[in-house]
Enzyme design. Structure first.
Site, short mmCIF file in Angstrom:
data_model
loop_
_atom_site.label_atom_id
_atom_site.label_comp_id
_atom_site.label_asym_id
_atom_site.label_seq_id
_atom_site.Cartn_x
_atom_site.Cartn_y
_atom_site.Cartn_z
N GLU A 164 0.85 -1.21 0.00
CA GLU A 164 0.00 0.00 0.00
C GLU A 164 0.88 1.26 0.00
O GLU A 164 0.56 2.25 -0.65
CB GLU A 164 -0.94 -0.01 1.21
CG GLU A 164 -2.03 -1.07 1.07
CD GLU A 164 -3.23 -0.85 1.98
OE1 GLU A 164 -3.02 -0.56 3.16
OE2 GLU A 164 -4.37 -1.00 1.49
N LYS A 375 -12.86 -0.41 -0.77
CA LYS A 375 -11.85 -0.02 0.22
C LYS A 375 -12.25 1.29 0.90
O LYS A 375 -12.16 1.43 2.12
CB LYS A 375 -10.50 0.12 -0.47
CG LYS A 375 -9.39 0.67 0.38
CD LYS A 375 -8.68 -0.41 1.15
CE LYS A 375 -7.68 0.22 2.11
NZ LYS A 375 -7.01 -0.73 2.92
P1 NAD Z 1 3.30 -8.44 7.28
O1 NAD Z 1 3.93 -9.29 8.32
O2 NAD Z 1 1.98 -8.83 6.76
O3 NAD Z 1 4.30 -8.30 6.02
C1 NAD Z 1 5.67 -8.05 6.19
C2 NAD Z 1 6.44 -8.48 4.93
O4 NAD Z 1 7.83 -8.19 5.15
C3 NAD Z 1 6.34 -9.98 4.63
O5 NAD Z 1 6.05 -10.16 3.27
C4 NAD Z 1 7.73 -10.50 5.01
O6 NAD Z 1 8.13 -11.61 4.22
C5 NAD Z 1 8.60 -9.28 4.73
N1 NAD Z 1 9.87 -9.32 5.50
C6 NAD Z 1 10.04 -9.67 6.80
N2 NAD Z 1 11.34 -9.59 7.14
C7 NAD Z 1 12.02 -9.19 6.04
C8 NAD Z 1 13.38 -8.91 5.75
N3 NAD Z 1 14.35 -9.04 6.66
N4 NAD Z 1 13.70 -8.52 4.50
C9 NAD Z 1 12.77 -8.36 3.55
N5 NAD Z 1 11.47 -8.61 3.77
C10 NAD Z 1 11.08 -9.01 4.99
O7 NAD Z 1 3.28 -6.97 7.93
P2 NAD Z 1 2.45 -5.67 7.48
O8 NAD Z 1 2.40 -5.53 6.03
O9 NAD Z 1 3.01 -4.55 8.29
O10 NAD Z 1 1.00 -5.96 8.02
C11 NAD Z 1 0.75 -6.12 9.43
C12 NAD Z 1 -0.70 -6.56 9.64
O11 NAD Z 1 -1.60 -5.52 9.27
C13 NAD Z 1 -1.05 -7.77 8.80
O12 NAD Z 1 -1.86 -8.61 9.57
C14 NAD Z 1 -1.82 -7.18 7.65
O13 NAD Z 1 -2.75 -8.08 7.09
C15 NAD Z 1 -2.50 -5.98 8.29
N6 NAD Z 1 -2.74 -4.93 7.28
C16 NAD Z 1 -3.91 -4.99 6.55
C17 NAD Z 1 -4.15 -4.04 5.58
C18 NAD Z 1 -5.45 -4.10 4.78
O14 NAD Z 1 -6.34 -4.88 5.13
N7 NAD Z 1 -5.59 -3.33 3.72
C19 NAD Z 1 -3.21 -3.02 5.33
C20 NAD Z 1 -2.02 -3.00 6.08
C21 NAD Z 1 -1.79 -3.96 7.05
#
Ligand code: NAD
Length: 402
Positions: A164, A375
């Site tokens: 996003e 959304k």
């Molecule tokens: P996430 O854990 O979902 O994604 C983190 C990403 O970073 C993963 O793909 C992971 O593989 C990657 N990653 C981790 N360590 C890494 C590294 N050392 N190097 C490179 N990549 C690495 O975290 P998020 O995106 O912050 O989301 C957190 C929560 O909030 C989730 O449950 C998500 O579903 C939710 N969320 C939902 C929405 C929505 O519904 N539109 C939007 C934002 C967040």
């Protein structure tokens, strides 16, 4: 009269407040937050990219307080002593009969060196605003130096938040380019992700939809490249899977860390049995060792029977938990049992820019404008469920409100 203390004016806390304030039960509520405003955490990426002003995603907490029932305390929560039923704030101590904890998330660095010092976080309105101001500064510096590293933005992690944010940066790139005196396509947006397949919760078709746009917008998505270190002005990632020594430095003046979150640090500091700041709660969302402490949203872990993993932390589940906890307390006061908490997700939609989005609603996959519309409707619903009609009219996402 029973004293209910709510910690955190996020989605879960404000939703619980809304339900409790409507009841005629003999209760008094104290709401605590370090800020005097609520912010829509789902829109932080837009503030970071400068595509929404911060005031558009915030509203004053006093607007939703019924002063006959609730007192608002602006202070920082330091620790909870659940055995003594006490909460320590920076400036005072509170006692409660029931406690609702909705203290939200913090950025998770997984102990990777240099993250805290050399990457920007995006965890609240202030940090999102700092990201935006930082980029504007780098664009000005490009104008003076013509050093391309000032035009390069690296997003670390391609989860929902990272994707996003990348979409919002693409949308913001015209403004950035104007400041730097270059064309929008000169703004280089990178996203570095550890695993090979992004957004594994979605079908291949939806994944492809997202990838198609990232490619069209010339976003450099590097997958299968775990970040090992962040240095001043450089992300160091492992380039090939089987060779730990094959490290590449991607130089950039803007590095934003979005590789995942953990629940508030207060949970660990208070001695709850937690993992990454989340407590595996009982079926009525209370702490296994304290029946009067509800843990909601990002500090709570509830198993999803269909995946056998905890539900992902989303605004939607936080809102549902807030309603449930408030009703459970009211039932307890009447001596009535509640059904266990259950959650049926309405779906999840990720936006990439203001007019593109993709996701699943019910069982239906949605993309493009319909997804973007949904959304915005989801965002307005959370505004309505925490703030009410007034906030939707003032801050809602559809132009026909204005
Ligand atoms: P996430 O854990 O979902 O994604 C983190 C990403 O970073 C993963 O793909 C992971 O593989 C990657 N990653 C981790 N360590 C890494 C590294 N050392 N190097 C490179 N990549 C690495 O975290 P998020 O995106 O912050 O989301 C957190 C929560 O909030 C989730 O449950 C998500 O579903 C939710 N969320 C939902 C929405 C929505 O519904 N539109 C939007 C934002 C967040």
């Amino acid at each position: 009269m029973k004293e209910i203390v709510i910690l955190g004016a996020g989605y879960a806390g404000l939703r619980a407040l809304h339900v409790l304030q409507k009841s005629s039960a003999d209760i008094h509520i104290t709401l605590v937050d370090r800020n005097d405003y609520h912010y829509e955490a789902t829109s932080l990426h837009e503030v970071a990219a400068g595509t929404q002003p911060d005031e558009k995603i915030c509203y004053k907490i006093k607007d939703v307080i019924n002063s006959n029932k609730t007192v608002f305390v602006q202070d920082t929560v330091e620790k909870i002593d659940a055995d003594k039923k006490e909460v320590y704030l920076e400036n005072q101590k509170l006692n409660y009969d029931y406690l609702i904890v909705g203290l939200g998330f913090q950025s998770e660095s997984f102990g990777i060196p240099g993250v805290k010092e050399n990457a920007l976080e995006m965890v609240d309105v202030k940090t999102a605003d700092q990201v935006h101001k930082h980029i504007v500064e780098q664009m000005k510096k490009y104008k003076e130096t013509k050093d391309e590293e000032y035009l390069r933005i690296v997003v670390c992690g391609a989860g929902f938040t990272g994707i996003e944010l990348v979409g919002a940066f693409v949308e913001g790139s015209k403004k950035f380019a104007d400041i730097a005196g270059v064309k929008p396509e000169d703004i280089q947006i990178y996203c570095v992700e550890a695993v090979d397949k992004i957004l594994p919760m979605f079908s291949d078709k939806l994944g492809q939809y997202c990838l198609k746009y990232l490619k069209k917008w010339d976003v450099k998505l590097l997958t299968g490249k775990p970040i090992k270190k962040v240095e001043p002005g450089a992300v160091i990632y492992q380039n090939s899977k089987d060779n730990e020594n094959d490290l590449v430095a991607l130089k950039a003046k803007t590095i934003v860390w979005t590789t995942g979150v953990s629940g508030s640090k207060v949970i660990g500091d208070s001695g709850f049995e937690e993992r990454r700041g989340r407590v595996m709660v009982k079926p009525n969302l209370t702490d296994p060792n304290h029946d009067d402490v509800y843990l909601l949203g990002d500090v709570s872990a509830v198993m999803d029977p269909s995946s056998n993993r905890p539900y992902p932390t989303t605004a939607q589940i936080a809102l549902t938990m807030g309603s449930y906890a408030a009703k459970d307390i009211l039932n307890q006061l009447k001596g009535q049992p509640s059904d266990p908490f259950s959650f049926k997700s309405l779906g999840s939609v990720a936006s990439i820019g203001n007019t593109h989005a993709f996701g699943v609603v019910g069982k239906t996959e949605v993309t493009a404008y319909p997804a973007s519309f949904i959304k915005k409707a989801i965002m307005d619903r959370s505004l309505f469920e925490t703030g009410g009609v007034k906030e939707v009219l003032a801050k809602g996402r559809f132009d026909f409100y204005h």
